[in-house]
Structure formats: structure tokens, C-alpha cells
Design a protein around this motif. Structure first.
Motif, PDB file in Angstrom:
ATOM      1  N   GLU A  77      -7.413  21.385  18.390  1.00 12.77           N
ATOM      2  CA  GLU A  77      -7.518  21.569  19.841  1.00 12.77           C
ATOM      3  C   GLU A  77      -7.819  23.032  20.128  1.00 12.77           C
ATOM      4  OE1 GLU A  77      -7.504  19.525  22.278  1.00 12.77           O
ATOM      5  OE2 GLU A  77      -6.779  17.637  21.423  1.00 12.77           O
ATOM      6  N   LYS A  78      -9.116  23.336  20.199  1.00 10.25           N
ATOM      7  CA  LYS A  78      -9.568  24.704  20.471  1.00 10.25           C
ATOM      8  C   LYS A  78      -8.908  25.715  19.540  1.00 10.25           C
ATOM      9  CE  LYS A  78     -10.786  23.833  25.296  1.00 10.25           C
ATOM     10  NZ  LYS A  78     -12.232  23.859  25.038  1.00 10.25           N
ATOM     11  N   GLY A  79      -8.900  25.359  18.248  1.00  6.23           N
ATOM     12  CA  GLY A  79      -8.395  26.279  17.241  1.00  6.23           C
ATOM     13  C   GLY A  79      -6.983  25.986  16.773  1.00  6.23           C
ATOM     14  N   GLN A  80      -6.197  25.206  17.515  1.00  6.24           N
ATOM     15  CA  GLN A  80      -4.824  24.886  17.123  1.00  6.24           C
ATOM     16  C   GLN A  80      -4.820  23.575  16.344  1.00  6.24           C
ATOM     17  OE1 GLN A  80      -2.335  27.082  17.659  1.00  6.24           O
ATOM     18  NE2 GLN A  80      -3.895  28.406  18.579  1.00  6.24           N
ATOM     19  N   ARG A  81      -4.480  23.673  15.047  1.00  3.92           N
ATOM     20  CA  ARG A  81      -4.539  22.494  14.187  1.00  3.92           C
ATOM     21  C   ARG A  81      -3.203  21.771  14.144  1.00  3.92           C
ATOM     22  NH1 ARG A  81      -7.572  22.835   8.621  1.00  3.92           N
ATOM     23  NH2 ARG A  81      -5.551  23.564   7.937  1.00  3.92           N
ATOM     24  N   SER A  82      -3.283  20.439  14.114  1.00  2.00           N
ATOM     25  CA  SER A  82      -2.090  19.621  13.920  1.00  2.00           C
ATOM     26  C   SER A  82      -2.485  18.395  13.098  1.00  2.00           C
ATOM     27  CB  SER A  82      -1.508  19.194  15.271  1.00  2.00           C
ATOM     28  OG  SER A  82      -2.447  18.414  16.005  1.00  2.00           O
ATOM     29  N   PHE A  83      -1.495  17.809  12.432  1.00  2.02           N
ATOM     30  CA  PHE A  83      -1.746  16.658  11.576  1.00  2.02           C
ATOM     31  C   PHE A  83      -0.910  15.477  12.059  1.00  2.02           C
ATOM     32  CE2 PHE A  83      -2.770  20.365   9.066  1.00  2.02           C
ATOM     33  CZ  PHE A  83      -3.934  20.000   8.420  1.00  2.02           C
ATOM     34  N   THR A  84      -1.518  14.312  12.087  1.00  2.83           N
ATOM     35  CA  THR A  84      -0.836  13.134  12.611  1.00  2.83           C
ATOM     36  C   THR A  84      -0.440  12.193  11.480  1.00  2.83           C
ATOM     37  OG1 THR A  84      -2.844  11.784  12.901  1.00  2.83           O
ATOM     38  CG2 THR A  84      -2.247  13.307  14.689  1.00  2.83           C
ATOM     39  N   ALA A  85       0.503  11.336  11.784  1.00  7.77           N
ATOM     40  CA  ALA A  85       0.946  10.291  10.858  1.00  7.77           C
ATOM     41  C   ALA A  85       0.699   8.932  11.499  1.00  7.77           C
ATOM     42  CB  ALA A  85       2.416  10.458  10.518  1.00  7.77           C
ATOM     43  N   GLU A  86       0.471   7.912  10.667  1.00  9.54           N
ATOM     44  CA  GLU A  86       0.344   6.543  11.156  1.00  9.54           C
ATOM     45  C   GLU A  86       1.279   5.654  10.347  1.00  9.54           C
ATOM     46  OE1 GLU A  86      -3.310   4.715  11.924  1.00  9.54           O
ATOM     47  OE2 GLU A  86      -4.106   6.363  13.143  1.00  9.54           O
ATOM     48  N   ASP A  87       1.883   4.700  11.043  1.00 12.91           N
ATOM     49  CA  ASP A  87       2.886   3.843  10.419  1.00 12.91           C
ATOM     50  C   ASP A  87       2.330   2.476  10.073  1.00 12.91           C
ATOM     51  OD1 ASP A  87       4.660   5.911  10.845  1.00 12.91           O
ATOM     52  OD2 ASP A  87       5.407   5.073  12.741  1.00 12.91           O
TER      53      ASP A  87
END
Length: 808
Positions: free
Chosen positions: A716-726
Motif C-alpha cells: 500500500e504505497k510502499g507499506q508492505r504487509s503479508f496476509t494469511a488464508e485459512d
């Protein structure tokens, strides 16, 4: 404006040159000087336009859209110069520049060889004309002004002295989501500035800058060398077409061989320099990932290597008084080499691989797309049309049967094997065009038998005599090499624990090629040293193959947390994180890691930093290189101990590394990484610093059913995040932890309650600094680099020899 004028003059002069050479070939006597004058005007105009672009970059003339988009005032001189070819327009300009310069050398070369010049230069100049069209003012000119299409420029790039002026307020815009402020640069703004005595170059004082992935020493070498190789691929095409025009096929082999050897050598070296860049700097963990764009430059190199061997057969058989063998093959291969360069360009520059390759450029627009298609189709029709026109004559005059035990047939078999390799790679590379893709293991599995065959032919072809060979003589001459190869293979199998039979055969064939070529090279070294080229190059190939075997099948890796000042055992080494140093004026963090192995101790420092270009976390590996292996450390994340949470790493659950197409077993479940899934306009968003996502399509096979999830990395405009799926049915949660451009992902597989409840317990304790790294040992990877160096040396020796022969 002057740059566009120079390009236009060059294009007009190139068309004039083609026409004059055409009339010269028809027998007109007063047009040759005009043709030469026309080409010199073309070349000088291209060189002058290139010099203007470089001057604009070095003097920070941000009124040009290209200069603003890829450079800034902070880049050091070398990297600033490399922004010349950082984008679509500049890379075409660089290709054009090298083509124009090579054309001057080619003109001088052909002018001394009978009537060769008009036929060769006519086709060569046609290729130059197409490149001129690519950078023309109506398509992708690097001299387009920034206001030609309205641009929103961050106020940080604007001279602050002008920001408060009232007549500019209507051009200011804000983005409330990112709290960013922009100035709309358009023709209206330029008019307002001009009316107030302000030049645009005074108004815009900085550019966007160079993508941090490209800010490396090898950016200054790899792309230029690649484009020299692309430019030189035009020459064999021109020679082949010239032979077809005259319907005379004896002299062209001798005349073209130095160009084929030199061009193939440069292209091959450029490809492997790119591999070293990816391995040693970008942190991809390997030197080759079978990326579609990597492949697209490899295919013309393979075809070029195949053509060298069949050209040598034709030359040798002509010298013995025959008509020459494999004439049709040679014509087709020389034509195909350039066509595949053009196809590579189409794949890379058309945007068609935007979602399949990290190297691909963004969509260039419909006009450029259509011109690329026209470029490829025109030269395809030109080359194969000429072959079809002469096919009857070629079939009647150049068809031969070969003895099974002859060097001619062995070299031809080697060429066919290389062509098979090229077809396999081309198939996999083109798959994304049709909405599908192949797994990396497809390339590996298909090339293992090809590697075995090439190794054997590499050795046997040099033991076979021309025309025919007695079987007993062949066995006698190969005895010593086979004994040496068996001994070396046994040592490698026992010492390296290699038990896979096809891989053992690959080792044996590579060792056999090494011993045969080394033995012959030692004998020749005492006499005719210029005849060493082929044997030295083949030794290089054999060493390269052995390096590939070791690194491809026996690399060990693991991920580990390294708390500060605590020793952790990793892959038989003791690692201790000693803290970090600020480098490059405090912009980057070098994490010092002490490595102890027995009695020796070394410190290496992988790097992480936040790139201002797109506000993303960048990682650079560091390598402890030793004679037998590389100890390779790539940083993944770091916690400073103040928050009790890691910035980029979550250790709850089982961490698994998978390459695309790879599967692994975990607690009776098969987990498979299929492919990346990217957001729309992914490449353009990433390069411009906008929001995008990359998902990893993961399949889990359990209880006879397949469950699919797609955890994502979101920027998001340079801010990285990682998601999980169940996967509730399996009480399983899969989180994407990291990914890299080589096609590898790291995922965390955990029970759903473990991800939510136990994560806090497994997080690094507050107050403790920890760096998370991926460590790997890459055995005998030095053989890969040594093999490339030796192979290039062999090519150079051969090119010198064939150049002297072409003057005879």
C-alpha cells in the motif's frame, strides 16, 4: 527538439541508404558513394542524438519526461549514466546506438570483400531503420517533453522558491489518503511559467530516480553488453540474406564466422553477468530462475552456438573441394538467431509478459506493440521468404549423406540437440502468451538428458575424424579420457553422495568432455595456439556443467533467527549476530554476522534498507566465498527489540520454502506452490510506487481433496504487509512470509489456533535484537563462474583466428 530532429534525419538518411545500396546491387556505378554517405549521416545523427540524451541526463534536464522518470540529482556518476537505458525509450536508443556503430565497422569490413557491401549493408540498414522508428517522435522518443502528457509531480521535486507564488496555486493537488501533494505539469503550466520568466528546468529540480533494484555496479555493464550482443546478431542475418540474394554460398561462411563468434561470445557473457547480478546482489538465491525474459535472451544465444558448429562443417567441407555441407541449416540458423532476438524484444517490451516476469517492461502502447509485431513479421518474411525462394536450388545442390562415425555428423547432432533445447525453452517462455505457464522443474527435467548428450558430443566430436572414423581408433583415442572421467565421476559420486542415475551420467559426460578437450588443448598449446579456441571453450562448458550439477542438486538452505550476541548453529557453521552499522550516509543498515567454521572466522554483512524510490524494504545478501562452496546469507527481517514484534518475520508455525511448481509433504499433506497471481497493472504500479499485490497460489492435497488458497503480499504505497488464508476443514492457516523474483516463496503453515494464539508466545522477546536470515551453502558454485570465464576466453581465441582467415 534537436534530439528528435536528429532521429528524424537519421531515419530519412537510412531509407536513402537502403535505396542507394539497392541500386548499387543492381549494377549502378554512381550510387555506392551516396549509399556510404547516407549511412554515415545515419550513424553520426544517431551518435549525436545519443550524446544529447546523455548530456541531458548528466545535466539534470528534467524538462524531458525520460530524464525526470529515471534519474535524480543524488545518483553517482556511473549509475546516473546508466539511466540512459533504464526505461523503454532509452534501451531502444542504446540498441540503436550500438547497431549504428557496428554498422560503421561492418561497412568498412564488407567494403574490402568483393561486392559484399551493398547486399549486407542494405539489410543491416533496414534493421537500423526499424530501430529508428521505435525512438521516433511519434512513438517512444526519449526527447519527449514532460508536459506533452500532463504529469503529477511530487512537490519534493519542485523548487521550493516557487511554491508560494499565487499564479501557481491552481496547479496544486493533494492526495488525502497518503497526505502527498503534487503539481500538475502541463502545457498550461509551462505557459504560465514562461510568462513569468521561469524555465521548467528551474522549476523542476529533481527526478523520480532509479529503481533501487537497478542501483548496482552491474547495471553499468550487463545491459550495454546485452545490447551489443543483440546488435551483432543482425550481422549473420545480413550475411545469410546477402548469400541468398546472390545465390552463392561459399564465401559467406568465412566472412560471417568472426561476427557469429564475437556476437555469441558477448551475448553469452552478458547473460551470465545478469545471472551473477541476480545471485550476488539482488538476493534471489541463484543465478538462473528460468524467468521468461531471462529465457528469451538465452534462446538466440543457444541457436547462435548451434550455428557456429554447422558453419564450421560447411567451411571445412568447402576447403576440401566439396560444395559444402549443411548450407540450408546454416542459412536458417543465422536467420533464426536474429529473429529470436526480435522475438525476445517483443516479449520483453510489448508488456505481454507483464504478469509473468519481473523483468518485463510496462505496456508501451498500441502503436509500439504493433510496430514490434511488424518488426518481427517483416524480418521473418524477409529471411524465410528468401530461403523459400532458393529452396529448390539449395536442395538440388547441397544434400549429403554422412557416415555415422564422422565429425560432420557429430557436430550436426550437437547442433540438433542445442536446437531441441531452444525449442523447449521457447515453448515454456511463450506459454504466458496463451494464458498458461510451465513449472521450473519442466526446464530442469527436459534439460538433464540434453546436458548428457551435449557432454558426450562435446568429447566424441573432437575424437572423430572428418568424413569417417574407424571404430577401433575411436575407442583407442578415447580410452585415457574415459578412465579419467570414470575416476573423477567416482570421486564426485562418493564424496558428494550422488545416487540419482541420470545425474551420475551427467557428471560422467561432463567429466569426459573436460578430459578430452583438456588433453587436446595441452597438445596444441605447444604449437598452433590460435587453434586452441574450440577446446578452451569446451573446457569452460564442461566446468560450467559440473558447477550446475553441484549447485542445482546439492544446495542446502535453512531459515533461522539470530539473536544479537547469541551463537546459533546453522548448516555446520556457528553464526553470531554482532549488531548493525549504518552505511552510505546512514541510508542502509549492514548487519554484521560472524561465521565460524572449525578454526576459521569471518564476518559478512547482508544489508537492508527502506528505498525512498517506492518506500519498500530492500534486501541485499552477502556471501562468504570459499574454494569449495559459497556460504550465502540473505536477510529476511529484523526486530530492534523495542516492540517485542518482528518487522518482517513471524515464526508461528512451520516455515516452508517453495519454488514455483515445487511440492512438499507436511504432516501427511502435500503442499504445492503453483504460481504467482499479480494485481492488474502490477508492473506499472510497482515501478511508480503505487499500490499493488502479489499472491501465491497454494494447493493443499489432503484426504483425497485439493484445497486452494492465495495468501498475498500487499504493498500500500510502499507499506508492505503479508496476509494469511485459512482452510477450516483442515484447521490449517497458510501465511505468505516472503517472496523473491527468482520464483521462490516462504510460507508459514500452522494450525489456525496456533496462528492466532501462539504467535504472541513465539515472537521475539521484547528487548532483544534479532535478525532473521536465510542461509545456504552452494557447493562448487565457483565452477559456474570459472566455466563462463574459460568459455569466453575460448570464444575470443576462435574469433581472432577466424578474423585472420577471413582476410585471406
Amino acid at each position: 527538439m534537436i534530439g528528435n530532429i536528429l532521429i528524424t534525419v537519421a531515419f530519412i538518411a537510412s531509407i536513402f541508404t537502403i535505396i542507394m545500396y539497392y541500386y548499387t546491387n543492381k549494377g549502378y556505378t554512381n550510387t555506392l558513394k551516396l549509399a556510404r554517405l547516407g549511412y554515415h549521416i545515419t550513424a553520426v545523427s544517431v551518435i549525436a542524438a545519443s550524446a544529447m540524451l546523455l548530456h541531458a541526463i548528466l545535466t539534470h534536464q528534467y524538462q524531458f519526461k525520460y530524464v525526470y522518470s529515471y534519474s535524480n540529482s543524488e545518483l553517482p556518476m556511473g549509475l546516473l549514466m546508466s539511466t540512459f537505458y533504464a526505461g523503454q525509450e532509452g534501451s531502444f536508443m542504446l540498441w540503436l546506438l550500438f547497431t549504428a556503430i557496428i554498422g560503421l565497422i561492418l561497412l568498412e569490413y564488407t567494403s574490402k570483400r568483393d561486392d559484399l557491401e551493398p547486399r549486407v549493408m542494405m539489410v543491416f540498414t533496414l534493421a537500423t531503420s526499424f530501430l529508428l522508428l521505435m525512438v521516433s517522435p511519434v512513438l517512444k522518443s526519449p526527447f519527449t517533453y514532460i508536459w506533452a502528457d500532463p504529469q503529477f509531480i511530487d512537490v519534493k521535486s519542485i523548487n521550493s522558491a516557487f511554491l508560494s507564488m499565487p499564479f501557481l496555486q491552481s496547479f496544486f493537488f493533494s492526495d488525502p489518503n497518503s497526505d502527498s501533494h503534487f503539481v500538475k505539469v502541463s502545457s498550461e503550466l509551462v505557459g504560465v511559467l514562461k510568462a513569468n520568466g521561469i524555465s521548467l528546468n528551474e522549476f523542476i529540480i529533481d527526478g523520480k530516480g532509479l529503481n533501487p533494484l537497478l542501483q548496482n555496479f552491474w547495471m553499468q555493464i550487463h545491459p550495454p553488453m546485452l545490447f551489443v550482443g543483440f546488435s551483432m546478431a543482425t550481422v549473420p542475418f545480413a550475411f545469410a540474406f546477402a548469400a541468398l540474394m546472390k545465390n552463392k554460398y561459399d564465401d559467406w561462411v568465412k566472412q560471417s564466422l568472426p561476427w557469429v563468434l564475437t556476437g555469441t561470445m558477448i551475448l553469452g557473457l552478458a547473460i551470465m553477468l545478469g545471472g551473477y547480478w541476480a545471485y550476488g546482489v539482488l538476493g534471489w538465491g541463484g543465478y538462473w530462475g528460468w524467468d521468461p525474459v531471462e529465457n528469451s535472451s538465452l534462446v538466440p544465444w543457444i541457436i547462435g552456438v548451434a550455428s557456429i558448429h554447422t558453419l564450421l562443417v560447411q567451411k571445412k567441407t568447402q576447403n576440401k573441394g566439396g560444395a559444402g555441407k549443411f548450407v540450408k541449416t546454416n542459412l536458417i540458423l543465422c536467420i533464426m538467431t536474429y529473429l529470436l532476438v526480435l522475438y525476445s524484444t517483443f516479449l520483453t517490451r510489448s508488456g505481454i509478459l507483464g504478469d509473468a516476469s519481473v523483468h518485463s517492461f510496462v505496456d508501451p502502447g498500441m502503436m509500439v506493440y504493433l510496430l514490434l509485431v511488424l518488426f518481427v513479421m517483416s524480418f521473418t518474411l524477409l529471411g524465410f521468404g528468401a530461403v523459400a525462394y532458393r529452396w529448390k536450388f539449395l536442395t538440388q545442390n547441397f544434400s549429403h549423406e554422412e557416415n555415422v562415425l564422422s565429425r560432420e555428423l557429430a557436430l550436426f547432432t550437437g547442433a540438433v540437440t542445442l536446437i531441441a533445447s531452444a525449442i523447449i525453452i521457447l515453448f515454456g517462455t511463450s506459454a504466458p502468451i496463451f494464458g498458461t505457464s510451465v513449472e521450473i522443474r519442466f526446464y530442469d527435467e527436459m534439460h538433464l538428458p540434453i546436458g548428457i548428450i551435449i557432454g558426450l558430443i562435446n568429447g566424441f566430436s573432437l575424437l572423430l575424424k572428418w568424413k569417417s572414423t574407424n571404430g577401433k581408433d575411436l575407442l583407442k583415442s578415447s580410452k585415457n579420457s574415459f578412465i579419467g572421467a570414470f575416476i573423477l565421476t567416482a570421486l564426485i559420486v562418493v564424496g558428494g553422495g550422488i545416487y540419482d542415475f541420470p545425474l551420475i551420467l551427467f557428471v560422467l559426460s561432463s567429466a569426459f568432455a573436460l578430459f578430452v578437450n583438456a588433453e587436446i588443448a595441452i597438445k596444441i598449446f605447444r604449437g598452433r595456439k590460435l587453434f586452441l579456441g574450440a577446446y578452451v571453450a569446451h573446457v569452460g562448458i564442461a566446468l560450467f556443467f559440473l558447477g550446475v550439477i553441484f549447485t542445482g542438486g546439492y544446495t542446502r538452505d535453512m531459515q533461522v533467527d539470530l539473536p544479537k550476541n547469541e551463537t546459533v548453529s546453522v548448516l555446520g557453521h556457528d553464526l553470531t549476530f554482532k549488531g548493525y552499522d549504518l552505511i552510505e550516509n546512514g541510508k542502509k543498515y549492514a548487519f554484521n554476522i560472524e561465521i565460524k567454521d572449525g578454526g576459521s572466522s569471518s564476518v559478512i554483512a547482508p544489508v537492508m534498507y527502506i528505498a525512498e524510490f517506492n518506500n519498500s524494504l530492500m534486501r541485499e545478501p552477502d556471501i562468504l566465498s570459499r574454494f569449495t562452496n559459497d556460504f550465502y546469507i540473505s536477510p529476511l527481517g529484523y526486530t530492534d527489540g523495542t516492540s517485542g514484534e518482528e518487522h518482517n518475520h513471524d515464526t508461528a508455525g512451520e516455515i516452508i520454502s517453495l519454488t514455483k511448481g515445487q511440492s512438499t509433504l507436511l504432516d501427511g499433506k502435500t503442499i504445492r506452490f503453483n504460481e504467482f497471481v499479480m494485481s492488474e497493472d502490477f508492473m506499472s504500479a510497482m515501478q511508480s510506487g503505487e499500490s499493488f499485490f502479489i499472491g501465491a497460489k497454494i494447493d493443499v492435497l489432503a484426504n483425497g481433496k485439493t484445497y486452494s488458497v492465495e495468501p498475498r503480499m500487499i504493498n500500500e504505497k510502499g507499506q508492505r504487509s503479508f496476509t494469511a488464508e485459512d482452510i477450516p476443514e483442515l484447521n490449517l492457516s497458510i501465511k505468505l512470509e516472503n517472496l523473491d523474483a527468482s520464483g521462490k516463496v516462504n510460507i508459514i503453515v500452522a494450525a489456525m489456533d496456533e496462528q492466532t494464539e501462539d504467535a504472541a508466545e513465539t515472537t521475539t522477546a521484547k528487548g532483544k535484537e534479532v535478525i532473521t536470515v536465510e542461509a545456504s551453502i552452494k557447493p562448487f558454485i565457483g565452477l559456474v563462474w570459472l566455466g563462463v570465464i574459460v568459455m569466453v576466453a575460448g570464444f575470443i581465441i576462435s574469433a581472432v583466428r577466424r578474423t585472420k582467415e577471413s582476410q585471406a
